[in-house]
Scaffold this motif. Structure first.
Motif, PDB file in Angstrom:
ATOM      1  N   ILE A 160       0.695  -1.020   0.159  1.00 33.38           N
ATOM      2  CA  ILE A 160       0.131   0.142   0.027  1.00 33.38           C
ATOM      3  C   ILE A 160       0.812   1.498  -0.329  1.00 33.38           C
ATOM      4  O   ILE A 160       0.449   2.337  -0.493  1.00 33.38           O
ATOM      5  CB  ILE A 160      -1.140  -0.185   1.229  1.00 33.38           C
ATOM      6  N   MET A 161       1.851   1.169   0.959  1.00 34.84           N
ATOM      7  CA  MET A 161       2.753   2.530   0.878  1.00 34.84           C
ATOM      8  C   MET A 161       3.394   2.853  -0.558  1.00 34.84           C
ATOM      9  O   MET A 161       3.542   3.764  -0.920  1.00 34.84           O
ATOM     10  CB  MET A 161       3.927   2.123   2.006  1.00 34.84           C
ATOM     11  N   ASP A 162       4.013   1.633  -1.169  1.00 29.72           N
ATOM     12  CA  ASP A 162       4.584   2.016  -2.428  1.00 29.72           C
ATOM     13  C   ASP A 162       3.564   2.450  -3.419  1.00 29.72           C
ATOM     14  O   ASP A 162       3.889   3.306  -4.313  1.00 29.72           O
ATOM     15  CB  ASP A 162       5.321   0.509  -2.926  1.00 29.72           C
ATOM     16  N   TRP A 163       2.394   1.906  -3.332  1.00 32.00           N
ATOM     17  CA  TRP A 163       1.495   2.340  -4.397  1.00 32.00           C
ATOM     18  C   TRP A 163       1.018   3.825  -3.976  1.00 32.00           C
ATOM     19  O   TRP A 163       0.923   4.673  -4.993  1.00 32.00           O
ATOM     20  CB  TRP A 163      -0.009   1.484  -4.198  1.00 32.00           C
ATOM     21  N   ALA A 164       0.725   4.293  -2.751  1.00 30.10           N
ATOM     22  CA  ALA A 164       0.203   5.453  -2.365  1.00 30.10           C
ATOM     23  C   ALA A 164       1.342   6.473  -2.467  1.00 30.10           C
ATOM     24  O   ALA A 164       0.764   7.552  -3.140  1.00 30.10           O
ATOM     25  CB  ALA A 164      -0.171   5.524  -0.911  1.00 30.10           C
ATOM     26  N   GLU A 165       2.587   6.256  -2.449  1.00 29.20           N
ATOM     27  CA  GLU A 165       3.503   7.215  -2.439  1.00 29.20           C
ATOM     28  C   GLU A 165       4.129   7.591  -3.794  1.00 29.20           C
ATOM     29  O   GLU A 165       4.814   8.452  -3.929  1.00 29.20           O
ATOM     30  CB  GLU A 165       4.621   7.030  -1.414  1.00 29.20           C
ATOM     31  N   ASP A 166       3.666   6.673  -4.939  1.00 31.53           N
ATOM     32  CA  ASP A 166       4.142   6.736  -6.305  1.00 31.53           C
ATOM     33  C   ASP A 166       2.938   7.522  -6.944  1.00 31.53           C
ATOM     34  O   ASP A 166       2.089   6.770  -7.462  1.00 31.53           O
ATOM     35  CB  ASP A 166       4.324   5.633  -6.981  1.00 31.53           C
ATOM     36  N   HIS A 167       3.204   8.820  -7.125  1.00 28.73           N
ATOM     37  CA  HIS A 167       1.735   9.549  -7.637  1.00 28.73           C
ATOM     38  C   HIS A 167       1.599   9.130  -9.064  1.00 28.73           C
ATOM     39  O   HIS A 167       0.465   8.962  -9.505  1.00 28.73           O
ATOM     40  CB  HIS A 167       2.253  11.027  -7.654  1.00 28.73           C
TER      41      HIS A 167
END
Length: 292
Positions: A160-167
């Motif tokens: 989730i973090m990787d997805w969320a933080e890659d605009h």
């Protein structure tokens, strides 16, 4: 009675955990939760467990189902610093203007429908229209995490973090309902069986949504073609989200370490639709959250 007692203890213990800061980083991403008076303590456990597990200060938006009191809002704001609480009258006014040209969406969002068919509890099952419309329409974020308050995070949710933080990363992520609880003659849970075949539909309780796929005209058309289900299915909003994921593409299921009801040492997060399991697992979080 046991469930009510467990909820009372959990609500009390939630107020003993220190405040956490929100809304300070990754502002193209927001966490959205729908709640009422009954869920204030659960929401604090849920959101704090997410922020503690990630080590981030993500923006958090809480949506009032219409039952929150001023004291409830003050409690939420005291514990989740910088949180945005969208009160129901404010949301109704904002969303009505966006949906007024969409008759089927208007009917779903603004026509309450009481039911007792879902787990034997009476409530307005059209309230979940707020998760379908309000979460997306009162937010300027590009990506949102649609999150039920009965979810706890036990480890860093790296997917989730990787997805969320890659605009610029396209697509959405979603959880599925992987396990069936096994019960004995007294209805006690004795174990779990992994579903075979594994479901492919998203559970909207934990959905990482790229808002660029949120198409109001498509949703209105889908509702119009499924009106007979709108007043019958408590999960109608979840079906609408699945329709969007199907026609827009790019959705990927999260691994089964994001589990439904089931939890073990591998699990990153569990969605505890069986509420007593939520309360029984809070002890695993208390050491980390009391040090926040």
């Amino acid at each position: 009675r046991r469930l009510d007692a467990a909820r009372t203890r959990a609500d009390r213990d939630a107020l003993l955990t220190p405040p956490v800061e929100t809304g300070r980083e990754c502002l193209h991403f927001e966490v959205h939760v729908l709640l009422g008076r009954k869920h204030v303590g659960m929401t604090l456990w849920c959101v704090k467990s997410l922020l503690c597990a990630t080590g981030r200060k993500y923006a958090v938006v809480l949506h009032d189902d219409g039952s929150l009191s001023d004291d409830d809002v003050a409690t939420l704001e005291r514990h989740l610093l910088n949180v945005r609480v969208v009160r129901r009258p404010q949301a109704d006014a904002a969303v009505r203007g966006r949906l007024q040209h969409l008759p089927h969406a208007m009917r779903y969002r603004f026509s309450p429908k009481e039911t007792s068919d879902h787990r034997g509890v009476k409530y307005d099952m059209h309230v979940f229209a707020l998760r379908l419309f309000d979460f997306n329409l009162v937010s300027d974020a590009t990506k949102i995490l649609v999150l039920d308050c009965d979810i706890l995070f036990f480890k860093p949710p790296h997917e989730i973090m990787d997805w969320a933080e890659d605009h610029d990363r396209p697509g959405s992520l979603y959880s599925i309902e992987q396990y069936v609880p096994l019960r004995n003659a007294r209805n006690d849970i004795t174990g779990y069986r992994r579903k075979d075949p594994l479901p492919t539909d998203a559970n909207a309780g934990l959905l990482c949504l790229d808002k660029r796929i949120h198409d109001l005209d498509a949703i209105d058309g889908w509702i119009g073609r499924n009106l007979e289900k709108m007043d019958r299915l408590a999960t109608f909003e979840q079906h609408a989200y699945n329709y969007l994921l199907q026609i827009k593409g790019g959705g990927i299921a999260l691994p089964d370490t994001y589990s439904f009801n089931y939890t073990d040492d591998r699990v990153v997060a569990s969605h505890f639709a069986i509420k007593n399991l939520f309360f029984e697992n809070l002890h695993r979080l208390k050491p980390a959250l009391t040090k926040v």
